[in-house]
Design a protein around this motif. Structure first.
Motif, PDB file in Angstrom:
ATOM      1  N   ARG A  53       0.819  -1.215   0.000  1.00 39.18           N
ATOM      2  CA  ARG A  53       0.000   0.000   0.000  1.00 39.18           C
ATOM      3  C   ARG A  53       0.853   1.265   0.000  1.00 39.18           C
ATOM      4  NH1 ARG A  53      -3.063   1.420   5.354  1.00 39.18           N
ATOM      5  NH2 ARG A  53      -0.894   1.989   5.810  1.00 39.18           N
ATOM      6  N   CYS A  82      -4.159  -0.583  -9.427  1.00 35.90           N
ATOM      7  CA  CYS A  82      -4.731  -1.425  -8.376  1.00 35.90           C
ATOM      8  C   CYS A  82      -4.518  -2.911  -8.638  1.00 35.90           C
ATOM      9  CB  CYS A  82      -6.217  -1.126  -8.192  1.00 35.90           C
ATOM     10  SG  CYS A  82      -7.244  -1.394  -9.660  1.00 35.90           S
ATOM     11  N   LYS A  85      -0.867  -3.916  -8.035  1.00 41.87           N
ATOM     12  CA  LYS A  85      -0.566  -3.934  -6.609  1.00 41.87           C
ATOM     13  C   LYS A  85      -1.213  -5.146  -5.943  1.00 41.87           C
ATOM     14  CE  LYS A  85      -0.087  -0.157  -4.334  1.00 41.87           C
ATOM     15  NZ  LYS A  85      -0.075   1.165  -3.684  1.00 41.87           N
ATOM     16  N   ALA A 136      -4.929  -2.796  -1.140  1.00 36.11           N
ATOM     17  CA  ALA A 136      -3.628  -2.121  -1.021  1.00 36.11           C
ATOM     18  C   ALA A 136      -3.420  -1.087  -2.117  1.00 36.11           C
ATOM     19  CB  ALA A 136      -2.510  -3.161  -1.038  1.00 36.11           C
ATOM     20  N   ARG A 137      -4.492  -0.558  -2.671  1.00 40.06           N
ATOM     21  CA  ARG A 137      -4.424   0.407  -3.760  1.00 40.06           C
ATOM     22  C   ARG A 137      -3.508   1.588  -3.455  1.00 40.06           C
ATOM     23  NH1 ARG A 137      -4.765   5.328  -4.874  1.00 40.06           N
ATOM     24  NH2 ARG A 137      -5.838   6.068  -6.699  1.00 40.06           N
ATOM     25  N   GLY A 138      -3.517   2.016  -2.214  1.00 37.07           N
ATOM     26  CA  GLY A 138      -2.738   3.184  -1.812  1.00 37.07           C
ATOM     27  C   GLY A 138      -3.663   4.294  -1.376  1.00 37.07           C
ATOM     28  N   ASN A 139      -3.376   4.885  -0.244  1.00 32.36           N
ATOM     29  CA  ASN A 139      -4.243   5.935   0.295  1.00 32.36           C
ATOM     30  C   ASN A 139      -3.919   7.299  -0.319  1.00 32.36           C
ATOM     31  OD1 ASN A 139      -5.593   4.108   1.878  1.00 32.36           O
ATOM     32  ND2 ASN A 139      -4.362   4.497   3.699  1.00 32.36           N
TER      33      ASN A 139
END
Length: 199
Positions: A53, A82, A85, A136-139
């Motif tokens: 992430r 996405c 990841k 875990a796409r990333g915030n």
């Protein structure tokens, strides 16, 4: 969300293939480092999630035009959308003997237009009966996904009024339509044009 396994044999969710290539040295090295910093399957899974992430940039957020899809390439390039990841996280989990599969959501823009398919994973830890989805796409502003087994903390909650949905199938390998688009796109703008809008 109750997921249905695409393949009944749990070993399919531990297998290595061309995409989730957890036998690749890059994946193994990352998994070994994470294992050395954790004490059990739960803490390893949480650390692997946090690593993917936070350490691998979502290419749409960073402006990177490259399209990665193989787990080892995602880890090496430290970039991906996405799906990429999700492939990397699944590979790190499988490298540690934790069953992991791929799942998808159908999402849309804030006004319900421009439908798209979003990729995430589900894992099954020892002693737990259910698969737990993780994103875990990333915030970023407006997105606060977290590792959680009991209450989902995904990037997005679907809005049925906008025809969004959680697809119930847990895939052992990437959906063919998604993988085909990833493999053939020359860059991310082309990928956005060729990805399916539903599965």
């Amino acid at each position: 969300m109750e997921l249905t396994q695409q393949i009944s044999d749990i070993s399919a969710y531990l297998a290595a293939d061309d995409v989730i290539d957890h036998e690749h040295p890059c994946v193994r090295k990352t998994a070994e480092r994470l294992r050395s910093e954790t004490i059990d399957a739960y803490t390893y899974a949480s650390a692997a999630f946090g690593f993917v992430r936070d350490s691998i940039e979502h290419s749409a957020d960073s402006g990177d035009l490259r399209v990665t899809w193989r787990a080892s390439d995602v880890l090496g390039a430290r970039t991906g959308v996405c799906y990429a990841k999700a492939h990397a996280l699944a590979a790190l989990l499988r490298a540690a003997g934790i069953p992991a599969g791929l799942c998808y959501q159908r999402l849309a823009d804030d006004d319900g237009t421009n439908p798209s398919v979003h990729g995430l994973i589900a894992l099954k830890l020892p002693g737990r009966e259910r698969w737990a989805r993780q994103d875990a796409r990333g915030n970023k502003p407006g997105v606060d996904a977290r590792f959680s087994l009991d209450e989902e903390r995904l990037a997005w909650v679907v809005r049925p009024e906008f025809n969004e949905m959680d697809y119930p199938v847990l895939y052992a390998a990437p959906h063919p339509a998604i993988l085909g688009a990833l493999r053939t796109a020359a860059d991310r703008p082309e990928l956005w044009r060729t990805l399916p809008t539903e599965l």
